[in-house]
Design a protein around this motif. Structure first.
Motif, PDB file in Angstrom:
ATOM      1  N   ILE A  26     -10.336 -12.717 -51.207  1.00 24.46           N
ATOM      2  CA  ILE A  26     -11.178 -11.525 -51.106  1.00 24.46           C
ATOM      3  C   ILE A  26     -12.483 -11.775 -51.851  1.00 24.46           C
ATOM      4  O   ILE A  26     -12.652 -12.786 -52.526  1.00 24.46           O
ATOM      5  CB  ILE A  26     -10.479 -10.292 -51.695  1.00 24.46           C
ATOM      6  CG1 ILE A  26     -10.245 -10.490 -53.198  1.00 24.46           C
ATOM      7  CG2 ILE A  26      -9.180 -10.005 -50.979  1.00 24.46           C
ATOM      8  CD1 ILE A  26      -9.967  -9.204 -53.922  1.00 24.46           C
ATOM      9  N   ASP A  27     -13.379 -10.837 -51.724  1.00 22.10           N
ATOM     10  CA  ASP A  27     -14.624 -10.877 -52.486  1.00 22.10           C
ATOM     11  C   ASP A  27     -14.354 -10.246 -53.853  1.00 22.10           C
ATOM     12  O   ASP A  27     -14.416  -9.039 -54.016  1.00 22.10           O
ATOM     13  CB  ASP A  27     -15.706 -10.097 -51.729  1.00 22.10           C
ATOM     14  CG  ASP A  27     -17.048 -10.138 -52.462  1.00 22.10           C
ATOM     15  OD1 ASP A  27     -17.069 -10.453 -53.677  1.00 22.10           O
ATOM     16  OD2 ASP A  27     -18.070  -9.847 -51.818  1.00 22.10           O
ATOM     17  N   GLN A  47     -17.036  -8.064 -55.447  1.00 20.15           N
ATOM     18  CA  GLN A  47     -17.121  -6.727 -54.854  1.00 20.15           C
ATOM     19  C   GLN A  47     -15.946  -5.865 -55.305  1.00 20.15           C
ATOM     20  O   GLN A  47     -16.102  -4.676 -55.605  1.00 20.15           O
ATOM     21  CB  GLN A  47     -17.143  -6.841 -53.325  1.00 20.15           C
ATOM     22  CG  GLN A  47     -17.367  -5.521 -52.607  1.00 20.15           C
ATOM     23  CD  GLN A  47     -18.669  -4.859 -53.062  1.00 20.15           C
ATOM     24  OE1 GLN A  47     -19.721  -5.490 -53.070  1.00 20.15           O
ATOM     25  NE2 GLN A  47     -18.594  -3.590 -53.461  1.00 20.15           N
ATOM     26  N   ASP A  80     -16.072  -2.351 -57.123  1.00 20.52           N
ATOM     27  CA  ASP A  80     -15.405  -1.164 -56.584  1.00 20.52           C
ATOM     28  C   ASP A  80     -14.602  -0.451 -57.666  1.00 20.52           C
ATOM     29  O   ASP A  80     -14.633   0.781 -57.771  1.00 20.52           O
ATOM     30  CB  ASP A  80     -14.461  -1.563 -55.441  1.00 20.52           C
ATOM     31  CG  ASP A  80     -15.236  -2.013 -54.217  1.00 20.52           C
ATOM     32  OD1 ASP A  80     -16.470  -1.849 -54.201  1.00 20.52           O
ATOM     33  OD2 ASP A  80     -14.606  -2.548 -53.281  1.00 20.52           O
ATOM     34  N   LEU A 138     -11.436 -11.790 -46.862  1.00 16.67           N
ATOM     35  CA  LEU A 138     -10.697 -10.717 -46.213  1.00 16.67           C
ATOM     36  C   LEU A 138     -10.930  -9.400 -46.948  1.00 16.67           C
ATOM     37  O   LEU A 138     -11.303  -9.384 -48.126  1.00 16.67           O
ATOM     38  CB  LEU A 138      -9.216 -11.086 -46.181  1.00 16.67           C
ATOM     39  CG  LEU A 138      -8.965 -12.403 -45.418  1.00 16.67           C
ATOM     40  CD1 LEU A 138      -7.532 -12.865 -45.567  1.00 16.67           C
ATOM     41  CD2 LEU A 138      -9.318 -12.240 -43.946  1.00 16.67           C
ATOM     42  N   PRO A 139     -10.706  -8.289 -46.252  1.00 14.76           N
ATOM     43  CA  PRO A 139     -11.043  -6.985 -46.829  1.00 14.76           C
ATOM     44  C   PRO A 139     -10.023  -6.517 -47.864  1.00 14.76           C
ATOM     45  O   PRO A 139      -8.830  -6.734 -47.714  1.00 14.76           O
ATOM     46  CB  PRO A 139     -11.015  -6.057 -45.615  1.00 14.76           C
ATOM     47  CG  PRO A 139     -10.038  -6.683 -44.695  1.00 14.76           C
ATOM     48  CD  PRO A 139     -10.185  -8.170 -44.883  1.00 14.76           C
ATOM     49  N   HIS A 140     -10.512  -5.886 -48.899  1.00 17.13           N
ATOM     50  CA  HIS A 140      -9.625  -5.291 -49.898  1.00 17.13           C
ATOM     51  C   HIS A 140      -9.850  -3.781 -49.917  1.00 17.13           C
ATOM     52  O   HIS A 140     -10.771  -3.278 -49.266  1.00 17.13           O
ATOM     53  CB  HIS A 140      -9.916  -5.889 -51.280  1.00 17.13           C
ATOM     54  CG  HIS A 140     -11.318  -5.596 -51.756  1.00 17.13           C
ATOM     55  ND1 HIS A 140     -12.355  -6.488 -51.575  1.00 17.13           N
ATOM     56  CD2 HIS A 140     -11.859  -4.517 -52.368  1.00 17.13           C
ATOM     57  CE1 HIS A 140     -13.471  -5.963 -52.067  1.00 17.13           C
ATOM     58  NE2 HIS A 140     -13.193  -4.762 -52.556  1.00 17.13           N
ATOM     59  N   ARG A 141      -9.016  -3.087 -50.680  1.00 21.47           N
ATOM     60  CA  ARG A 141      -9.145  -1.627 -50.711  1.00 21.47           C
ATOM     61  C   ARG A 141      -8.523  -1.118 -52.004  1.00 21.47           C
ATOM     62  O   ARG A 141      -7.434  -1.536 -52.378  1.00 21.47           O
ATOM     63  CB  ARG A 141      -8.394  -1.018 -49.513  1.00 21.47           C
ATOM     64  CG  ARG A 141      -8.580   0.457 -49.316  1.00 21.47           C
ATOM     65  CD  ARG A 141      -8.274   0.804 -47.852  1.00 21.47           C
ATOM     66  NE  ARG A 141      -7.004   0.231 -47.427  1.00 21.47           N
ATOM     67  CZ  ARG A 141      -5.834   0.883 -47.487  1.00 21.47           C
ATOM     68  NH1 ARG A 141      -5.790   2.125 -47.937  1.00 21.47           N
ATOM     69  NH2 ARG A 141      -4.724   0.325 -47.074  1.00 21.47           N
TER      70      ARG A 141
END
Lengths: 341, 341
Positions: free
Chosen positions: B173-174, B177, B181, B331-334
């Motif tokens: 992941i980034d 970022q 977040d 890949l996207p994280h949340r």
DNA sequence: AGATTGAGGGTAAACGTTTACCCTTGCTGC
DNA sequence: GCAGCAAGGGTAAACGTTTACCCTCAATCT
């Protein structure tokens, strides 16, 4: 027109073969092989020294493919786990990996998802790989397993016994005794009407635990009523626990302890209870003693299973460091009591 | 004298070779090979049918050793994990295994314990195995790694980037970022003076998170005082968290949130706080979002990392199903918010 | 009609090991 | 003085694949 530059540094020094070693040492290929395999009376000390020197200089290591082809056996050991997402399986796999590599073996890890077809697919693949041995972390009955039983590849069953042969090589604990231990512990502390929540009974380990617990309470004069024995059909242990707790609390039956056949089930149970804000949750028992318990589940008493030593036992079974009779490695367990809620 | 009985059922039907198939189908070995490898314009439909029939009847599967020897490449993909006991690593390994076997590849899993020597030992072994690719779950700098970089074996770095080449193949992941977040989320909710507890900064992922978090708070006008940034030297994440919480509470510094660079660290922190019976623990943040969090850590807000999709990305990098430029799979994280204590 | 082409398929070499078998040399025992 | 033996080491076959090369036959082109 483009000039093709040669790379400044040869990017991929071709892996040295035994022939290169032989040439460099000034001996034949056969001699190198014999030195490396320690064949006695086949090489003078000086020859041995020359060969070892060449091996070191070339950073030579025998090709697995060549070895396997010739010997009809590889250094691969397959570990077929029923569910790698389960931390327990991962822990066993980790300890097995360490023990195997001490013997110069290499672990290949597969996740069968408890699916007979997938297990068979892996068994076929591992036959093609000429695996040295196959370790089952939760075997399921399947046709290929039936075929390979009795073959020359050792099959080793961990936790759950061979569904087709209860006397096959086994590494695990005495689940019946563990069940009795839990029951005795609860009885001593005044529990008389526990609820019992279990995973699917396909596993010999789960069956043994359930039977031992019910029999212990029956023998103590307080048989567990069938309405308090729950085994919801969910696939995941966590979901089993959550669902069972829901059913239990919904139909209002009284109970004074919760016994779960696995820690993850207990996690699910606890979650449901905590969400409904029960003021005084009853004692909860589990099996496995997940390493995280001390940190995140100080309310859970659990049977500590020495998973970190399983790998060593598996490796001993494979390399045959023990006599033939001792193919059932029953390791010691211990009930860890936790009380804080 | 003892009679030796022959076994009632031949115990070990010799694995069929391509020669057996050829004989049974009445064609040459070469033809069988070509049919099986789908070489065009080299077999009539009837021949293909005969071969497939023979293959099915003999339950034939090509020997890996023969294939590897000839092709100088095996179907093995090595996964070198820094610590298999970490559930996160196990989760990535599990998803990688599934994705690889869809491509007909086989995963061999090794635990380097973050030790450069052991990592090198495995790299040597995998070179001898002619592994198709090597996947690092937490690489550490080591001489063999330097040697193999630029060689023909793809090296893929997951989570933690190649310590020697930040532009190498990467799946993750980034982290910068993600750090921003977390900081933004905390700032929005009024946090002005968080404590930051981190693992050793050897990992590029940890470094990026720490830097992003400190910079975000600094940019918002409330830089985190150095006394609130802790990275105890313990080896285990759980122990790091426990020790840090101890130091924090002991020297009595005020803070209004706890940000940990990993969930396990947060578990350790939470344990210490709960033991000292703090009435109102501050919000706690972690990274990874351990799957158990919903069940055992409903107090932990955490950055969900889609580990279950990492395997797919890794497999794509290996089989080269994508164009050359796209070797950095971010890949996207949340951020998952949890509040209940 | 002769040349060219493509389909279909066989032969054999090569990959890197291990090991059965053979050969030479020097020594022991009679 | 020679049979026998042990030490030391080389030769070559075998393991199961893939693939470059060769061959044949029929169809198409000129």
């Amino acid at each position: 027109m483009t000039m093709r530059r040669t790379a400044l540094k040869p990017p991929d020094a071709q892996q040295a073969s035994i022939a290169n070693v032989a040439e460099r040492a000034g001996v034949s290929i056969a001699t190198v092989s014999r030195v490396l395999n320690g064949v006695a009376n086949k090489a003078s000390p000086e020859t041995v020294a020359k060969v070892r020197q060449a091996v070191a200089e070339l950073d030579y290591r025998p090709s697995s493919a060549g070895k396997s082809l010739r010997q009809k056996q590889s250094r691969l050991v397959a570990v077929l786990a029923a569910n790698l997402a389960n931390p327990t399986m991962a822990a066993i796999a980790a300890s097995t990996e360490v023990a195997l590599r001490k013997q110069g073996l290499v672990m290949v890890l597969c996740d069968t998802h408890d699916d007979p077809d997938l297990q068979d697919e892996y068994l076929r693949e591992m036959r093609a790989q000429q695996a040295r041995a196959i370790v089952f972390l939760g075997a399921v009955a399947s046709p290929m397993l039936d075929m390979m039983r009795g073959g020359s590849t050792p099959l080793i069953f961990v936790n759950r016994r061979d569904p087709g042969d209860p006397d096959g090589d086994f590494v695990g604990i005495d689940n019946a005794q563990a069940g009795r231990d839990v029951a005795a512990h609860a009885l001593e502390r005044g529990v008389r009407r526990p609820a019992l929540i279990h995973a699917p009974l396909a596993s010999s380990a789960t069956r043994a635990r359930v039977v031992a617990i019910t029999e212990s309470f029956a023998a103590a004069g307080c048989p567990i009523p069938p309405s308090l024995i729950l085994g919801p059909p969910e696939r995941e242990h966590l979901a089993i626990g959550y669902a069972a707790a829901g059913m239990l609390l919904q139909n209002g039956d009284q109970f004074d302890a919760l016994i779960c056949t696995g820690d993850l089930i207990a996690f699910g149970v606890h979650r449901f209870i905590e969400e409904t804000a029960d003021p005084a949750p009853p004692p909860i028992y589990g099996f496995d003693d997940n390493p995280l318990n001390d940190w995140v589940a100080p309310w859970l008493s659990s049977v500590l299973i020495p998973y970190s030593t399983f790998g060593q036992a598996v490796a001993e079974l494979i390399t045959g460091d023990l006599v033939g009779t001792d193919r059932q490695r029953v390791l010691p367990h211990r009930l860890i009591e936790r009380r804080r809620s």
